[in-house]
Write a protein that holds these residues in place. Structure first.
Motif, PDB file in Angstrom:
ATOM      1  N   VAL A   1      -4.804  39.660  52.392  1.00  0.00           N
ATOM      2  CA  VAL A   1      -5.450  38.434  51.932  1.00  0.00           C
ATOM      3  C   VAL A   1      -4.646  37.767  50.826  1.00  0.00           C
ATOM      4  O   VAL A   1      -4.700  36.537  50.668  1.00  0.00           O
ATOM      5  CB  VAL A   1      -6.878  38.759  51.454  1.00  0.00           C
ATOM      6  N   ASP A   2      -3.871  38.543  50.080  1.00  0.00           N
ATOM      7  CA  ASP A   2      -3.045  37.944  49.023  1.00  0.00           C
ATOM      8  C   ASP A   2      -2.084  36.899  49.572  1.00  0.00           C
ATOM      9  O   ASP A   2      -1.676  35.987  48.857  1.00  0.00           O
ATOM     10  CB  ASP A   2      -2.243  39.043  48.300  1.00  0.00           C
ATOM     11  N   ALA A   3      -1.740  37.025  50.850  1.00  0.00           N
ATOM     12  CA  ALA A   3      -0.813  36.076  51.470  1.00  0.00           C
ATOM     13  C   ALA A   3      -1.542  34.931  52.161  1.00  0.00           C
ATOM     14  O   ALA A   3      -0.913  34.133  52.881  1.00  0.00           O
ATOM     15  CB  ALA A   3       0.081  36.803  52.474  1.00  0.00           C
ATOM     16  N   GLY A   4      -2.852  34.826  51.962  1.00  0.00           N
ATOM     17  CA  GLY A   4      -3.643  33.817  52.676  1.00  0.00           C
ATOM     18  C   GLY A   4      -3.212  32.390  52.419  1.00  0.00           C
ATOM     19  O   GLY A   4      -3.388  31.509  53.281  1.00  0.00           O
ATOM     20  N   GLY A   5      -2.643  32.117  51.247  1.00  0.00           N
ATOM     21  CA  GLY A   5      -2.188  30.760  50.951  1.00  0.00           C
ATOM     22  C   GLY A   5      -1.038  30.307  51.820  1.00  0.00           C
ATOM     23  O   GLY A   5      -0.755  29.100  51.892  1.00  0.00           O
ATOM     24  N   GLN A   6      -0.362  31.238  52.495  1.00  0.00           N
ATOM     25  CA  GLN A   6       0.763  30.882  53.360  1.00  0.00           C
ATOM     26  C   GLN A   6       0.405  30.890  54.847  1.00  0.00           C
ATOM     27  O   GLN A   6       1.256  30.619  55.698  1.00  0.00           O
ATOM     28  CB  GLN A   6       1.936  31.857  53.137  1.00  0.00           C
ATOM     29  N   TRP A   7      -0.859  31.215  55.169  1.00  0.00           N
ATOM     30  CA  TRP A   7      -1.228  31.248  56.580  1.00  0.00           C
ATOM     31  C   TRP A   7      -1.184  29.836  57.163  1.00  0.00           C
ATOM     32  O   TRP A   7      -1.617  28.865  56.546  1.00  0.00           O
ATOM     33  CB  TRP A   7      -2.630  31.831  56.747  1.00  0.00           C
ATOM     34  N   GLY A   8      -0.664  29.729  58.376  1.00  0.00           N
ATOM     35  CA  GLY A   8      -0.480  28.428  59.010  1.00  0.00           C
ATOM     36  C   GLY A   8      -1.700  27.944  59.775  1.00  0.00           C
ATOM     37  O   GLY A   8      -2.790  28.520  59.696  1.00  0.00           O
ATOM     38  N   HIS A   9      -1.497  26.855  60.561  1.00  0.00           N
ATOM     39  CA  HIS A   9      -2.604  26.210  61.280  1.00  0.00           C
ATOM     40  C   HIS A   9      -3.249  27.138  62.306  1.00  0.00           C
ATOM     41  O   HIS A   9      -4.424  26.975  62.644  1.00  0.00           O
ATOM     42  CB  HIS A   9      -2.102  24.942  61.972  1.00  0.00           C
ATOM     43  N   GLU A  10      -2.453  28.084  62.833  1.00  0.00           N
ATOM     44  CA  GLU A  10      -3.002  28.985  63.851  1.00  0.00           C
ATOM     45  C   GLU A  10      -4.075  29.915  63.304  1.00  0.00           C
ATOM     46  O   GLU A  10      -4.792  30.558  64.092  1.00  0.00           O
ATOM     47  CB  GLU A  10      -1.873  29.808  64.482  1.00  0.00           C
ATOM     48  N   ARG A  11      -4.219  29.955  61.940  1.00  0.00           N
ATOM     49  CA  ARG A  11      -5.230  30.820  61.336  1.00  0.00           C
ATOM     50  C   ARG A  11      -6.196  30.026  60.461  1.00  0.00           C
ATOM     51  O   ARG A  11      -6.987  30.617  59.724  1.00  0.00           O
ATOM     52  CB  ARG A  11      -4.559  31.922  60.501  1.00  0.00           C
ATOM     53  N   ARG A  12      -6.154  28.723  60.563  1.00  0.00           N
ATOM     54  CA  ARG A  12      -7.014  27.900  59.716  1.00  0.00           C
ATOM     55  C   ARG A  12      -8.285  27.490  60.462  1.00  0.00           C
ATOM     56  O   ARG A  12      -8.239  27.081  61.627  1.00  0.00           O
ATOM     57  CB  ARG A  12      -6.271  26.653  59.250  1.00  0.00           C
TER      58      ARG A  12
ATOM     59  N   GLY B   1      -1.646  41.550  62.915  1.00  0.00           N
ATOM     60  CA  GLY B   1      -1.271  42.956  62.941  1.00  0.00           C
ATOM     61  C   GLY B   1      -0.054  43.255  62.088  1.00  0.00           C
ATOM     62  O   GLY B   1       0.375  44.406  61.989  1.00  0.00           O
ATOM     63  N   SER B   2       0.498  42.241  61.441  1.00  0.00           N
ATOM     64  CA  SER B   2       1.670  42.406  60.586  1.00  0.00           C
ATOM     65  C   SER B   2       1.240  42.836  59.180  1.00  0.00           C
ATOM     66  O   SER B   2       0.362  42.220  58.581  1.00  0.00           O
ATOM     67  CB  SER B   2       2.465  41.103  60.495  1.00  0.00           C
ATOM     68  N   GLN B   3       1.863  43.897  58.660  1.00  0.00           N
ATOM     69  CA  GLN B   3       1.529  44.359  57.329  1.00  0.00           C
ATOM     70  C   GLN B   3       1.976  43.379  56.249  1.00  0.00           C
ATOM     71  O   GLN B   3       1.479  43.423  55.125  1.00  0.00           O
ATOM     72  CB  GLN B   3       2.170  45.733  57.081  1.00  0.00           C
ATOM     73  N   GLU B   4       2.890  42.502  56.579  1.00  0.00           N
ATOM     74  CA  GLU B   4       3.362  41.517  55.608  1.00  0.00           C
ATOM     75  C   GLU B   4       2.492  40.271  55.595  1.00  0.00           C
ATOM     76  O   GLU B   4       2.267  39.672  54.541  1.00  0.00           O
ATOM     77  CB  GLU B   4       4.813  41.132  55.916  1.00  0.00           C
ATOM     78  N   ASP B   5       1.994  39.849  56.743  1.00  0.00           N
ATOM     79  CA  ASP B   5       1.272  38.574  56.842  1.00  0.00           C
ATOM     80  C   ASP B   5      -0.245  38.714  56.690  1.00  0.00           C
ATOM     81  O   ASP B   5      -0.906  37.762  56.261  1.00  0.00           O
ATOM     82  CB  ASP B   5       1.571  37.915  58.197  1.00  0.00           C
ATOM     83  N   ASP B   6      -0.827  39.852  57.066  1.00  0.00           N
ATOM     84  CA  ASP B   6      -2.277  39.968  57.122  1.00  0.00           C
ATOM     85  C   ASP B   6      -2.980  40.171  55.779  1.00  0.00           C
ATOM     86  O   ASP B   6      -4.147  39.798  55.651  1.00  0.00           O
ATOM     87  CB  ASP B   6      -2.670  41.099  58.072  1.00  0.00           C
TER      88      ASP B   6
END
Length: 518
Positions: free
Chosen positions: A36-47, A29-34
């Motif tokens: 897709v351009d930021a997908g390379g930084q998503w952690g294990h909780e979203r893998r 729900g975060s406008q900074e994290d959600d």
């Protein structure tokens, strides 16, 4: 074989939701994290591993009675390559807002609906795949990467010889393979349409050679950037479609090629921009032998490169002053009617002011001389009941042809043009006859001729004498009965005899040509 105990928390959630077709949304729900351009930084909780997705689609978890199993996943970073080549997949796949590390392989697979929307995918291989449903890639970014195992020519989306029972939805998607093939779909067989409307961007060539598109191809407002080395932005050679819509701001930086394409209904370029190859030396449109009922070529601006319509067949042509570049290939182009766009209104081009001059200038844009475009244009005017306009077109054809002849033939052509307009202006012969008759009558009435034999023959009449000189066949009894001692009048008599023969020969030649062409 995967064990449930080996699964991570998001993978277990997906595993449990699959039998009931429930959606698993890993977004925060975060406008900074959600994004897709930021997908390379998503952690294990979203893998989520690709092998887990493949296992579920291939029946690793039993279905729930009374529910439709379906894999629905949003906001995940999918690790590894999703390898489903040759698989028989009985469940739909829905990925929304996901970031895939590696490509998707559906080579030869048989599957249900595949949705990968608002996602980032490093290449999709679906050659010879059978999709019972839709392929939805709306708003996704599909890229070609060198690491892709099928990327020997730089292809982002490969659908060669694939079969899709529904539609292909690419509106808002960005398909990128600079220098290669953004989309390779030769031999694609569709039952629905292909939708690449506003927001669709392709970097690299879009190839649909021989594709069967009964539902149509829609690229309204799309932007295509062809590779500079080949210069082709869109290739639809020998494709068969109900409709091809390249309108509403469609922009192609590269050649649009439709060689031998057959469109049952309409081919529209209304409001399109055809820039041609980046170097500016190649054609903007190559469409020889294309067949369509309605061709709307009312572009937003004139094409930067040539337009090739040789051998094309169109029932209805719509164009405007912005439609045509400096060079247009029209040899063999056949059309039933032409409507032109003026001030936002479409009107029949026939009968408009300067219609013939504008259409002849259009034909003259074709390199070299070819009689067919003139004959086609004249036929169109004739069918519309404008025989005078048709004759003007055929006269323009003869004048164009004259430029290709050797000097002697050109001189004779100029004479035919001056005297009878190549037979298409026979009234010119009457004008010449009247002018020469008036000249002779006035000149001869001022002098006194001498009789050939005194006391014989009809009295001298300057008017009848002039006609007798101008008409080479038969005789009125004046020319043989009188002669001139005045040298200037005698030379005038010789001159009128010569003009009579030339005028008669020109009339016969012109009328013969007209009869043969009618």
């Amino acid at each position: 074989m995967l064990s449930y105990d080996e699964l991570t928390a998001p993978e277990r959630e997906l595993w449990d939701a699959f039998p009931e077709g429930r959606r698993v949304d890993l977004r925060t729900g975060s406008q900074e994290d959600d994004p897709v351009d930021a997908g390379g930084q998503w952690g294990h909780e979203r893998r989520v591993r690709a092998v887990v997705i493949a296992a579920l689609l291939l029946g690793a978890n039993t279905t729930q009675p009374g529910a439709v199993a379906c894999l629905r996943l949003a906001g995940a970073r999918i690790t590894g390559r999703l390898n489903l080549a040759g698989a028989q997949i009985a469940h739909a796949l829905w990925l929304d807002g996901c970031w895939l590390e590696e490509s998707v392989d559906l080579l030869g697979a048989s599957t249900r609906t595949v949705v990968i929307s608002d996602s980032r995918v490093p290449g999709i291989e679906a050659d010879a795949a059978g999709i019972e449903g839709v392929l939805d890639l709306r708003r996704s970014v599909v890229e070609s990467l060198d690491s892709s195992p099928f990327n020997h020519v730089g292809t982002a989306l490969s659908l060669t010889d694939a079969r899709v029972s529904g539609g292909i939805l690419l509106s808002g998607a960005e398909i990128s393979a600079p220098g290669g093939w953004a989309m390779a779909a030769g031999g694609l067989v569709m039952e629905g349409g292909v939708f690449c409307n506003r927001g669709f961007v392709a970097r690299g060539e879009v190839r649909l050679l021989g594709a069967q598109l009964p539902g149509g191809l829609f690229m309204k407002g799309a932007r295509l950037e062809g590779p500079s080395e080949r210069g082709v932005a869109l290739a639809l050679d020998n494709a068969v479609a109900s409709t091809i819509d390249l309108s509403g701001g469609f922009t192609a930086s590269g050649t649009v090629r439709l060689r031998g394409a057959r469109i049952w209904d309409s081919l529209s370029f209304a409001g399109a921009v055809l820039n041609g190859p980046a170097e500016g030396h190649g054609p903007s449109l190559v469409a020889p032998l294309v067949q369509t009922v309605d061709l709307d070529f009312t572009l937003a601006q004139a094409p930067s490169g040539t337009v090739d319509l040789r051998g094309a067949q169109v029932s209805y042509l719509h164009d405007s002053e912005r439609s045509w570049p400096e060079v247009v290939e029209l040899d063999g182009f056949v059309y039933g009617s032409i409507k032109t766009d003026e001030a936002g209104e479409r009107r029949e081009a026939v009968g408009q002011r300067d219609s013939v001059a504008r259409r002849v200038a259009w034909i003259r844009r074709s390199p070299g001389y070819s009689p067919q475009p003139y004959e086609q244009l004249a036929s169109w005017y004739r069918k519309a009941g404008h025989d005078d306009d048709a004759r003007r077109v055929l006269l323009a054809k003869q004048r164009h042809r004259r430029r290709t002849l050797h000097p002697a033939a050109r001189a004779w052509g100029h004479l035919l043009d001056l005297t009878v307009g190549y037979g298409y202006r026979p009234w010119l012969a009457g004008v010449w006859l009247l002018a020469l008759t008036l000249l002779g009558t006035l000149s001869f009435s001022a002098g006194t001729p001498k009789p050939v034999q005194k006391g014989e023959g009809a009295p001298f009449q300057s008017f009848v004498y002039t006609l007798d000189l101008l008409i080479p066949i038969g005789g009125l009894g004046q020319r043989s009965a009188w002669y001139w001692s005045d040298g200037s009048l005698q030379w005038l008599a010789y001159l009128l005899i010569s003009f009579g023969w030339v005028l008669t020969t020109a009339v016969i030649a012109g009328v013969t040509r007209t009869v043969q062409k009618s």
